[in-house]
Motif scaffolding. Sequence first.
Motif, short mmCIF file in Angstrom:
data_model
loop_
_atom_site.label_atom_id
_atom_site.label_comp_id
_atom_site.label_asym_id
_atom_site.label_seq_id
_atom_site.Cartn_x
_atom_site.Cartn_y
_atom_site.Cartn_z
N GLN A 240 0.83 -1.19 0.00
CA GLN A 240 0.00 0.00 0.00
C GLN A 240 0.87 1.25 0.00
O GLN A 240 2.02 1.24 0.46
CB GLN A 240 -0.90 0.00 1.24
N ARG A 241 0.30 2.33 -0.51
CA ARG A 241 1.00 3.60 -0.48
C ARG A 241 1.12 4.05 0.97
O ARG A 241 0.17 3.97 1.75
CB ARG A 241 0.23 4.65 -1.29
N GLU A 242 2.31 4.53 1.36
CA GLU A 242 2.54 4.95 2.72
C GLU A 242 3.09 6.36 2.77
O GLU A 242 3.83 6.79 1.88
CB GLU A 242 3.50 3.99 3.44
N LEU A 243 2.74 7.06 3.84
CA LEU A 243 3.23 8.42 4.05
C LEU A 243 4.66 8.36 4.55
O LEU A 243 4.97 7.67 5.52
CB LEU A 243 2.34 9.15 5.06
N VAL A 244 5.54 9.11 3.89
CA VAL A 244 6.95 9.14 4.25
C VAL A 244 7.27 10.36 5.12
O VAL A 244 7.92 10.24 6.15
CB VAL A 244 7.82 9.14 2.99
N ALA A 245 6.82 11.53 4.66
CA ALA A 245 7.15 12.76 5.38
C ALA A 245 6.13 13.83 5.02
O ALA A 245 5.55 13.81 3.93
CB ALA A 245 8.55 13.24 5.03
#
Length: 122
Positions: free
Chosen positions: A44-49
């Motif tokens: 899944q797409r994940e938040l990095v920053a």
Amino acid sequence: QVQLVESGGGLVQAGGSLRLSCAASGSIFSTNFMRWYRQAPGKQRELVAVISSGGSTNYADSVKGRFTISRDNAKNTVFLQMNSLKPEDTAVYYCNADLTIMGFTSTWRSYWGQGTQVTVSS
């Protein structure tokens, strides 16, 4: 119309560095939060920053101490400096920004870039 264009991806060896850029253009009135996400194959797409308009930042635990997000408000541009890269950082990196546009200055919308590939070899 608003466009977000990422650049700076590529192939790098483990331990190396890359700097991603994302420039927002078009009839932009104001910009609030700007973010970098990533999506690895099969995941899944994940938040990095994320960075606020005032410069406050937050990072995923997996990149803390290695990645730095910054922005140039005058140029509506967000950056992601990635150091000490690991093979598990391999993914398509997307920028995302909350913007208002001319003529609709009270309506915040979320815009996405097209993504840039980052590949880290072991």
